[in-house]
Enzyme design. Structure first.
Site, short mmCIF file in Angstrom:
data_model
loop_
_atom_site.label_atom_id
_atom_site.label_comp_id
_atom_site.label_asym_id
_atom_site.label_seq_id
_atom_site.Cartn_x
_atom_site.Cartn_y
_atom_site.Cartn_z
N VAL A 64 0.83 -1.21 0.00
CA VAL A 64 0.00 0.00 0.00
C VAL A 64 0.87 1.26 0.00
O VAL A 64 0.56 2.23 -0.68
CB VAL A 64 -0.99 0.00 1.19
CG1 VAL A 64 -1.81 1.29 1.21
CG2 VAL A 64 -1.92 -1.21 1.11
N CYS A 65 1.98 1.22 0.70
CA CYS A 65 2.89 2.38 0.73
C CYS A 65 3.49 2.62 -0.65
O CYS A 65 3.62 3.77 -1.09
CB CYS A 65 3.98 2.17 1.76
SG CYS A 65 3.34 1.97 3.45
#
Length: 170
Positions: A64-65
């Site tokens: 997600v980062c």
């Protein structure tokens, strides 16, 4: 001061160190490490003069980062040097640099809070139980005033890109 249950991590409430940054306030201090011609320190003074996007992530080494950083990088492509954009994490500056090179991140800088977690404490993004940063997005105007602040309620979820970019453009 701590904020118990301010966000969740994988559904579990966690505690954020420091106070929440609010729209309208002056931005707290920034002192982030980065690698460019040796170790440098990025400060709030260096960001003033242009609107600034601060994209805060737990680690660029997670899905997600990486998505968040790549999406902001892509959406900022048309803005050129009219804005500042910085991804903030606790990853070491060398790892941040490798990630940017491998992923073609050219519209954002990276800054590491690894030395003392001062950013995490001053911006209210440090998860006390895990000693990593939560997911958050801040937009500052050219004078360093906070125009947008989002602490993503579930750390494993993506932020509201459109709201952040609207604040950056507005």
């Amino acid at each position: 001061m701590s904020r118990s249950g301010a966000v969740t991590f994988k559904g579990n409430p966690v505690t954020l160190a420091g106070e929440a940054v609010a729209v309208g306030q002056a931005a707290p201090a920034i002192s982030l490490s980065y690698v460019k011609d040796g170790f440098k320190t990025l400060t709030l003074d260096e960001l003033k003069g242009k609107p600034t996007l601060l994209s805060v992530v737990p680690s660029l080494d997670t899905g997600v980062c990486a998505i968040q950083t790549k999406k902001f990088n892509e959406k900022l492509a048309g803005m050129g040097d009219s804005v500042n954009a910085v991804t903030v994490s606790l990853d070491l500056p060398f790892a941040q640099g490798r990630f940017c090179g491998a992923e073609g991140i050219t519209n954002m800088r990276v800054g590491s809070d690894y030395r003392d977690r001062a950013f995490g404490n001053q911006w209210g993004t440090l998860i006390e139980e895990l000693l990593i940063l939560c997911r958050a997005v801040f937009v500052l105007d050219g004078e360093g005033k906070v125009k947008h602040a989002e602490y993503v309620s579930e750390v494993t979820s993506e932020p509201d890109y459109d709201a952040a970019l609207a604040a950056l453009k507005g």
